[in-house]
Design a protein around this motif. Structure first.
Motif, PDB file in Angstrom:
ATOM      1  N   LYS A 190       4.487   0.685   1.760  1.00 47.13           N
ATOM      2  CA  LYS A 190       3.992  -0.500   1.063  1.00 47.13           C
ATOM      3  C   LYS A 190       3.369  -1.541   1.984  1.00 47.13           C
ATOM      4  CE  LYS A 190       8.215  -3.315   0.931  1.00 47.13           C
ATOM      5  NZ  LYS A 190       9.150  -4.031   0.041  1.00 47.13           N
ATOM      6  N   ASP A 191       3.396  -1.332   3.297  1.00 45.98           N
ATOM      7  CA  ASP A 191       2.785  -2.282   4.225  1.00 45.98           C
ATOM      8  C   ASP A 191       1.317  -2.491   3.874  1.00 45.98           C
ATOM      9  OD1 ASP A 191       5.194  -2.307   5.449  1.00 45.98           O
ATOM     10  OD2 ASP A 191       4.593  -1.178   7.228  1.00 45.98           O
ATOM     11  N   GLY A 192       0.907  -3.758   3.718  1.00 46.91           N
ATOM     12  CA  GLY A 192      -0.482  -4.077   3.410  1.00 46.91           C
ATOM     13  C   GLY A 192      -0.796  -4.040   1.935  1.00 46.91           C
ATOM     14  N   THR A 193       0.151  -3.642   1.084  1.00 46.33           N
ATOM     15  CA  THR A 193      -0.067  -3.583  -0.365  1.00 46.33           C
ATOM     16  C   THR A 193       0.397  -4.886  -1.008  1.00 46.33           C
ATOM     17  OG1 THR A 193       0.321  -1.190  -0.343  1.00 46.33           O
ATOM     18  CG2 THR A 193       0.390  -2.285  -2.471  1.00 46.33           C
ATOM     19  N   THR A 194      -0.486  -5.500  -1.765  1.00 44.88           N
ATOM     20  CA  THR A 194      -0.115  -6.741  -2.450  1.00 44.88           C
ATOM     21  C   THR A 194       0.751  -6.432  -3.662  1.00 44.88           C
ATOM     22  OG1 THR A 194      -2.061  -6.753  -3.894  1.00 44.88           O
ATOM     23  CG2 THR A 194      -2.296  -7.767  -1.720  1.00 44.88           C
ATOM     24  N   ALA A 195       1.392  -7.466  -4.188  1.00 47.26           N
ATOM     25  CA  ALA A 195       2.320  -7.283  -5.305  1.00 47.26           C
ATOM     26  C   ALA A 195       1.634  -6.796  -6.567  1.00 47.26           C
ATOM     27  CB  ALA A 195       3.061  -8.592  -5.579  1.00 47.26           C
ATOM     28  N   GLU A 196       0.321  -7.047  -6.669  1.00 46.44           N
ATOM     29  CA  GLU A 196      -0.414  -6.630  -7.864  1.00 46.44           C
ATOM     30  C   GLU A 196      -0.968  -5.217  -7.756  1.00 46.44           C
ATOM     31  OE1 GLU A 196      -1.066  -9.425  -6.185  1.00 46.44           O
ATOM     32  OE2 GLU A 196       0.068 -10.774  -7.510  1.00 46.44           O
ATOM     33  N   GLN A 197      -0.919  -4.667  -6.573  1.00 45.11           N
ATOM     34  CA  GLN A 197      -1.526  -3.358  -6.350  1.00 45.11           C
ATOM     35  C   GLN A 197      -0.523  -2.222  -6.530  1.00 45.11           C
ATOM     36  OE1 GLN A 197      -3.002  -4.054  -2.316  1.00 45.11           O
ATOM     37  NE2 GLN A 197      -5.104  -3.949  -3.093  1.00 45.11           N
TER      38      GLN A 197
END
Length: 309
Positions: A190-197
Motif C-alpha cells: 500500500k506504500d504510495g496508495t492514497t486512501a481513495e485508491q
C-alpha cells in the motif's frame, strides 16, 4: 521459469496456482528386382511426422534397372498445393515444409514439380530418404495437418524414357499442449496508495501452446471459490477483483463472471516455448476493503485455468 503441463496435471505456487486443461498407414512392399523395371518402394501410403525442430526422415528405396543392370535415374516431386510444399489442416490453415532427397551421402533440396538428376548407382536398388523440415517455432493452431504428394522416378537413358509414379501423404500430428511462463507471486503493497485508491498489483506472463487456436480463462480463489476472490488473514478477509488481458498494450482486459469464467475466447499467439510475454493479470483491492484491514498480512492462492478451445 517454465511451467508446462499436459492432461490432468495441476501446478501450485505460493500465491498463484496454475491449472492447465485441454478441454503410418501401410506402405508398398520392398522392391522385387526385375530385369527391366523402375519402381519406388516403401513410400506409398501415409507418413506421420511430429512438430519438432530437427529434420525427420522418411526412408524408401528406388529400383532402376534395364537389361538386368543398374541405370541412372532422376526424380520429380509434385504436390497438390501448387508452388510450394505445404500441409493443410481441416480448418484451412497451411504450413510450408522443406523437402530434401538423400541418396547415399548426397542431400539435394527438392522444388515442386522440378526434375532432379541424374543419379548413377552401382546397385539395382538404391536406399533413399525424404528429409522433412518445418518451422517448429511457429504456432500450430490445429492438431492435424495433411499434404498429398507424388514422386516420379524417371529413367532418361532408355528410349523411350520410362518412369514410375507413386503417391503418398505426409501427416503432421500435433498433440495439444499448454504452457505458462514467467508467472510468479504478486505482492500487494500500500506504500504510495492514497486512501481513495484501490490497492493494485499486476504481473506479465506468457501463455503458449500448440494443437489449438483459441483458449478460455477461468479463475478461482482458495479462500473464496470461483468468482469470489478473497485475501485471508488469521481473523478476517479482504475481497479483491481480477482482470485478465491478452494484450500487454491494454490493461483494461476482461473480468470473470460469478462462476469465475471469462466468456471471451483468446487467440493463441505463442508456441509452447514462449518467446515473450503476451498476457497480463491485475489484482485490485478496493479502498473500502484495504482501509479497514486489521492485520498486516493477507494471502490467497489464485487458480488460473487455461482451457484449449
Amino acid at each position: 521459469m517454465l511451467k508446462s503441463l499436459n492432461h490432468g496435471q495441476t501446478l501450485s505456487l505460493v500465491l498463484i496456482a496454475l491449472v492447465f486443461s485441454l478441454c503410418s498407414a501401410a506402405s508398398k512392399a520392398a522392391c522385387l528386382i526385375n530385369l527391366n523395371a523402375i519402381d519406388v518402394c516403401d513410400l506409398q501410403g501415409s507418413h506421420t511426422i511430429a512438430p519438432v525442430a530437427s529434420s525427420q526422415n522418411i526412408p524408401f528405396s528406388i529400383q532402376s534397372t534395364y537389361g538386368g543392370s543398374p541405370r541412372p535415374f532422376g526424380v520429380r516431386l509434385a504436390t497438390d498445393a501448387g508452388g510450394s510444399f505445404q500441409l493443410q489442416s481441416s480448418e484451412g490453415e497451411r504450413i510450408e515444409i522443406k523437402v530434401s532427397l538423400k541418396i547415399g551421402e548426397e542431400i539435394h533440396r527438392l522444388q515442386p514439380d522440378q526434375y532432379l538428376g541424374e543419379f548413377s548407382r552401382s546397385r539395382n536398388v538404391t536406399d533413399a530418404d525424404l528429409i522433412i523440415e518445418l518451422d517448429a517455432n511457429r504456432v500450430f493452431s490445429s492438431s492435424l495437418y495433411t499434404g498429398n504428394f507424388s514422386l516420379t522416378v524417371i529413367q532418361p537413358s532408355t528410349s523411350p524414357g520410362i518412369s514410375y509414379t507413386t503417391e503418398f501423404s505426409i501427416v503432421l500430428s500435433v498433440e495439444p499442449e499448454i504452457t505458462i511462463q514467467n508467472l510468479g507471486d504478486i505482492a500487494l503493497i500500500k506504500d504510495g496508495t492514497t486512501a481513495e485508491q484501490a490497492l493494485s498489483a499486476s504481473e506479465d506472463f506468457c501463455i503458449g501452446g500448440k494443437g489449438f487456436s483459441q483458449y478460455q480463462i477461468s479463475l478461482s480463489s482458495s479462500n473464496g471459490g470461483s468468482g469470489d476472490f478473497r485475501l485471508k488473514g488469521s481473523e478476517d478477509s479482504l475481497a479483491y477483483s481480477v482482470v485478465f488481458s491478452d494484450n500487454l498494450l491494454s490493461y483494461s482486459g476482461s473480468s470473470p463472471d460469478a462462476s469465475g469464467k471469462i466468456s471471451a475466447n483468446f487467440e493463441l499467439t505463442s508456441p509452447p516455448e514462449c518467446g515473450s510475454d503476451n498476457a497480463h493479470l491485475t489484482i485490485n483491492v478496493p479502498s473500502s476493503e484495504w482501509r479497514t484491514a486489521s492485520e498486516a498480512k493477507y494471502t490467497d492462492i489464485l487458480t488460473i485455468t487455461v482451457a484449449a478451445q
